[in-house]
Design a protein around this motif. Structure first.
Motif, PDB file in Angstrom:
ATOM      1  N   ASP A 168     -23.630  13.299  -5.932  1.00 25.13           N
ATOM      2  CA  ASP A 168     -22.344  13.010  -5.620  1.00 25.13           C
ATOM      3  C   ASP A 168     -21.872  11.480  -5.485  1.00 25.13           C
ATOM      4  OD1 ASP A 168     -19.816  13.746  -4.769  1.00 25.13           O
ATOM      5  OD2 ASP A 168     -20.188  13.936  -2.564  1.00 25.13           O
ATOM      6  N   PRO A 169     -22.230  10.758  -6.546  1.00 24.89           N
ATOM      7  CA  PRO A 169     -22.105   9.332  -6.462  1.00 24.89           C
ATOM      8  C   PRO A 169     -20.524   8.921  -6.574  1.00 24.89           C
ATOM      9  CG  PRO A 169     -22.712  10.132  -8.565  1.00 24.89           C
ATOM     10  CD  PRO A 169     -22.671  11.055  -7.834  1.00 24.89           C
ATOM     11  N   ARG A 170     -20.171   7.896  -5.909  1.00 23.27           N
ATOM     12  CA  ARG A 170     -18.526   7.621  -5.700  1.00 23.27           C
ATOM     13  C   ARG A 170     -18.442   6.084  -5.821  1.00 23.27           C
ATOM     14  NH1 ARG A 170     -16.722  11.632  -1.117  1.00 23.27           N
ATOM     15  NH2 ARG A 170     -18.084  13.344  -1.555  1.00 23.27           N
ATOM     16  N   VAL A 171     -17.434   5.556  -6.400  1.00 22.47           N
ATOM     17  CA  VAL A 171     -17.101   4.165  -6.320  1.00 22.47           C
ATOM     18  C   VAL A 171     -15.479   4.150  -6.061  1.00 22.47           C
ATOM     19  CG1 VAL A 171     -16.768   1.992  -7.655  1.00 22.47           C
ATOM     20  CG2 VAL A 171     -18.741   3.226  -8.027  1.00 22.47           C
ATOM     21  N   ILE A 172     -15.260   3.238  -4.697  1.00 27.77           N
ATOM     22  CA  ILE A 172     -14.105   2.892  -4.485  1.00 27.77           C
ATOM     23  C   ILE A 172     -13.635   1.749  -4.336  1.00 27.77           C
ATOM     24  CG2 ILE A 172     -12.514   3.416  -2.308  1.00 27.77           C
ATOM     25  CD1 ILE A 172     -15.045   5.548  -1.723  1.00 27.77           C
ATOM     26  N   ILE A 173     -12.496   1.338  -5.132  1.00 27.42           N
ATOM     27  CA  ILE A 173     -11.956   0.181  -4.880  1.00 27.42           C
ATOM     28  C   ILE A 173     -10.792  -0.017  -4.021  1.00 27.42           C
ATOM     29  CG2 ILE A 173     -11.136  -1.719  -6.459  1.00 27.42           C
ATOM     30  CD1 ILE A 173     -12.764  -0.770  -8.907  1.00 27.42           C
ATOM     31  N   VAL A 174     -10.943  -0.936  -3.286  1.00 29.97           N
ATOM     32  CA  VAL A 174      -9.665  -1.328  -2.228  1.00 29.97           C
ATOM     33  C   VAL A 174      -8.858  -2.109  -2.974  1.00 29.97           C
ATOM     34  CG1 VAL A 174      -8.768  -2.153  -0.180  1.00 29.97           C
ATOM     35  CG2 VAL A 174     -11.406  -0.868  -0.160  1.00 29.97           C
ATOM     36  N   THR A 175      -7.857  -1.951  -3.380  1.00 32.73           N
ATOM     37  CA  THR A 175      -6.756  -2.540  -4.314  1.00 32.73           C
ATOM     38  C   THR A 175      -5.684  -2.806  -3.026  1.00 32.73           C
ATOM     39  OG1 THR A 175      -5.615  -2.800  -6.521  1.00 32.73           O
ATOM     40  CG2 THR A 175      -5.826  -0.783  -5.715  1.00 32.73           C
ATOM     41  N   SER A 176      -4.442  -2.977  -4.191  1.00 32.86           N
ATOM     42  CA  SER A 176      -3.117  -3.130  -3.329  1.00 32.86           C
ATOM     43  C   SER A 176      -1.734  -2.708  -3.909  1.00 32.86           C
ATOM     44  CB  SER A 176      -3.094  -4.725  -2.899  1.00 32.86           C
ATOM     45  OG  SER A 176      -1.793  -5.204  -2.572  1.00 32.86           O
ATOM     46  N   GLY A 177      -0.958  -2.189  -3.206  1.00 39.02           N
ATOM     47  CA  GLY A 177       0.034  -1.718  -3.635  1.00 39.02           C
ATOM     48  C   GLY A 177       1.037  -2.834  -4.556  1.00 39.02           C
ATOM     49  N   MET A 229      -7.509   2.668  -4.073  1.00 39.49           N
ATOM     50  CA  MET A 229      -6.737   2.992  -2.938  1.00 39.49           C
ATOM     51  C   MET A 229      -5.861   1.617  -2.523  1.00 39.49           C
ATOM     52  SD  MET A 229      -8.100   1.788  -0.155  1.00 39.49           S
ATOM     53  CE  MET A 229      -7.528   2.697   1.086  1.00 39.49           C
ATOM     54  N   HIS A 230      -4.761   2.238  -2.048  1.00 40.01           N
ATOM     55  CA  HIS A 230      -3.849   1.206  -1.244  1.00 40.01           C
ATOM     56  C   HIS A 230      -3.945   1.111   0.360  1.00 40.01           C
ATOM     57  CE1 HIS A 230      -0.877  -1.665  -0.211  1.00 40.01           C
ATOM     58  NE2 HIS A 230       0.143  -0.810  -0.026  1.00 40.01           N
ATOM     59  N   PRO A 231      -4.421   0.459   0.948  1.00 36.41           N
ATOM     60  CA  PRO A 231      -4.469   0.440   2.417  1.00 36.41           C
ATOM     61  C   PRO A 231      -3.246   0.386   3.119  1.00 36.41           C
ATOM     62  CG  PRO A 231      -5.147  -1.746   1.778  1.00 36.41           C
ATOM     63  CD  PRO A 231      -4.728  -1.011   0.535  1.00 36.41           C
ATOM     64  N   GLY A 232      -2.061  -0.127   2.411  1.00 36.34           N
ATOM     65  CA  GLY A 232      -0.856  -0.263   3.328  1.00 36.34           C
ATOM     66  C   GLY A 232      -0.877  -1.672   3.564  1.00 36.34           C
ATOM     67  N   TRP A 233       0.006  -2.124   4.461  1.00 37.23           N
ATOM     68  CA  TRP A 233       0.145  -3.372   4.802  1.00 37.23           C
ATOM     69  C   TRP A 233      -0.556  -3.367   6.375  1.00 37.23           C
ATOM     70  CZ3 TRP A 233       6.137  -4.009   3.983  1.00 37.23           C
ATOM     71  CH2 TRP A 233       6.392  -4.059   2.602  1.00 37.23           C
ATOM     72  N   ALA A 234      -1.707  -3.860   6.369  1.00 42.82           N
ATOM     73  CA  ALA A 234      -2.494  -3.946   7.699  1.00 42.82           C
ATOM     74  C   ALA A 234      -2.786  -5.192   8.083  1.00 42.82           C
ATOM     75  CB  ALA A 234      -3.770  -3.138   7.122  1.00 42.82           C
ATOM     76  N   ASP A 235      -3.167  -5.286   9.218  1.00 43.22           N
ATOM     77  CA  ASP A 235      -3.145  -6.382  10.141  1.00 43.22           C
ATOM     78  C   ASP A 235      -4.709  -6.705   9.953  1.00 43.22           C
ATOM     79  OD1 ASP A 235      -3.408  -8.423  11.987  1.00 43.22           O
ATOM     80  OD2 ASP A 235      -2.175  -7.437  13.650  1.00 43.22           O
ATOM     81  N   GLY A 260      -5.529   1.007   7.768  1.00 50.32           N
ATOM     82  CA  GLY A 260      -5.744   0.707   6.640  1.00 50.32           C
ATOM     83  C   GLY A 260      -6.957   1.244   5.905  1.00 50.32           C
ATOM     84  N   ALA A 261      -8.090   1.408   6.567  1.00 49.57           N
ATOM     85  CA  ALA A 261      -9.245   1.863   6.038  1.00 49.57           C
ATOM     86  C   ALA A 261      -9.369   3.418   5.845  1.00 49.57           C
ATOM     87  CB  ALA A 261     -10.392   1.263   6.716  1.00 49.57           C
TER      88      ALA A 261
END
Length: 321
Positions: A168-177, A229-235, A260-261
């Protein structure tokens, strides 16, 4: 066109990317999705000493996962490591020092991890930067590109051989809207042709590149589930330092780092990830469009493949460890 894109994007953001947008979306979340025990599974998170990366590390450690924290600053990394251990009670947390803006170091790190015998099930590419003046690294790369795009590419492709060994390998990239305002531009990856350097725009272009990279990886490495994924506008500390005026205007509307996470944690932990679409862009636990309506930001498959080809050529030009 850029004014149109930015206006539509900002209006979308006010509705969806704020903490109220998260609270609205979360009404449809399934709480049981994160009621999991991931003991025995191993997770690597870049930029894990603060903000979204740190929040993700805490949530994963709470559920028994082994966490590899990849951090640029060893002192901040050590402080975060101790704090996460105290919060979660977990001792299965390891710290690695790595500056993602240094391609040679990233390549060396992947080689060393590959031969270390360490297990890896999930990679979360979270580390990033937004430098508002054009800086060139010692290795000759514009710093935003080196960190956000090239460093992410080297780490991801360098660790696919390790990931593919395990279940069950996975890669997640935190990108931006913010990438929704940009069309892929493969002719100026180093931002050398801009009449004036705009760090926000360059960052958004890097994030568009990450979305394209995710698509290509999903095709090239079908045994691994890739998502961005887009975390939204996070502080987060990064938002406060890189976008101070935006922070001051929006601080009362920003999501918490934990909010955001959330989608990154969800993508990392939910069972049966292979039932979810591969190579897609996620927001608040849902696949969302990679383009704004009528914004003309779609690139051809040839352009997308050319981006990764250029990145591969850059990697080949590095001193091989």
């Amino acid at each position: 066109m850029s004014f149109f894109r930015n206006t539509i994007w900002f209006m979308k953001g006010l509705k969806e990317y704020t903490k109220n947008g998260y609270l609205s979306a979360s009404k449809n979340f399934c709480e049981k999705d994160l009621e999991v025990d991931v003991s025995g599974r191993s997770f690597m998170i870049t930029g894990a000493n603060s903000g979204i990366g740190k929040s993700a590390a805490i949530e994963i450690a709470k559920r028994g996962g082994v966490v590899h924290m990849v951090c640029r600053d060893p002192k901040r990394g050590e402080d975060a490591l101790n704090e996460i251990k105290e919060i979660t009670g977990s001792q299965n947390i390891k710290l690695h020092q790595l500056d993602m803006s240094k391609p040679n170091d990233v390549l060396k790190f992947t080689k060393e991890f590959e031969t270390s015998g360490e297990k890896l099930n999930v990679l979360i590419n979270n580390a990033g930067c937004m430098v508002n003046t054009r800086e060139v690294t010692e290795e000759g790369y514009e710093k935003n590109f080196a960190t956000n795009t090239l460093g992410t590419h080297i780490l991801t492709t360098g660790l696919t051989s390790v990931l593919s060994k395990y279940d069950d390998p996975r890669v997640i990239i935190v990108t931006s809207g913010g990438m929704l305002t940009q069309k892929l531009n493969i002719d100026d990856l180093q931002s050398e042709k801009l009449s004036s350097f705009d760090g926000t725009m360059v960052y958004a272009q890097n994030k568009r590149q990450q979305v394209v990279m995710t698509e290509i990886y999903a095709t090239k490495y079908p045994s691994i589930h890739f998502s961005c994924m887009h975390p939204g506008w996070a502080d987060t500390p990064a938002v406060r330092s890189a976008m101070p005026s935006f922070y001051e205007k929006m601080k009362d509307r920003l999501r918490s780092a934990e909010q955001g996470a959330d989608t990154a944690v969800w993508l990392a932990l939910i069972p049966n990830i292979k039932q979810k679409p591969n190579g897609e862009f996620y927001q608040d636990r849902q696949v969302v469009s990679k383009h704004l309506p009528l914004a003309w930001t779609k690139s051809s498959s040839q352009e997308n493949e050319e981006l990764v080809k250029k990145l591969d050529e850059m990697v080949k030009s590095l001193p091989q460890v």
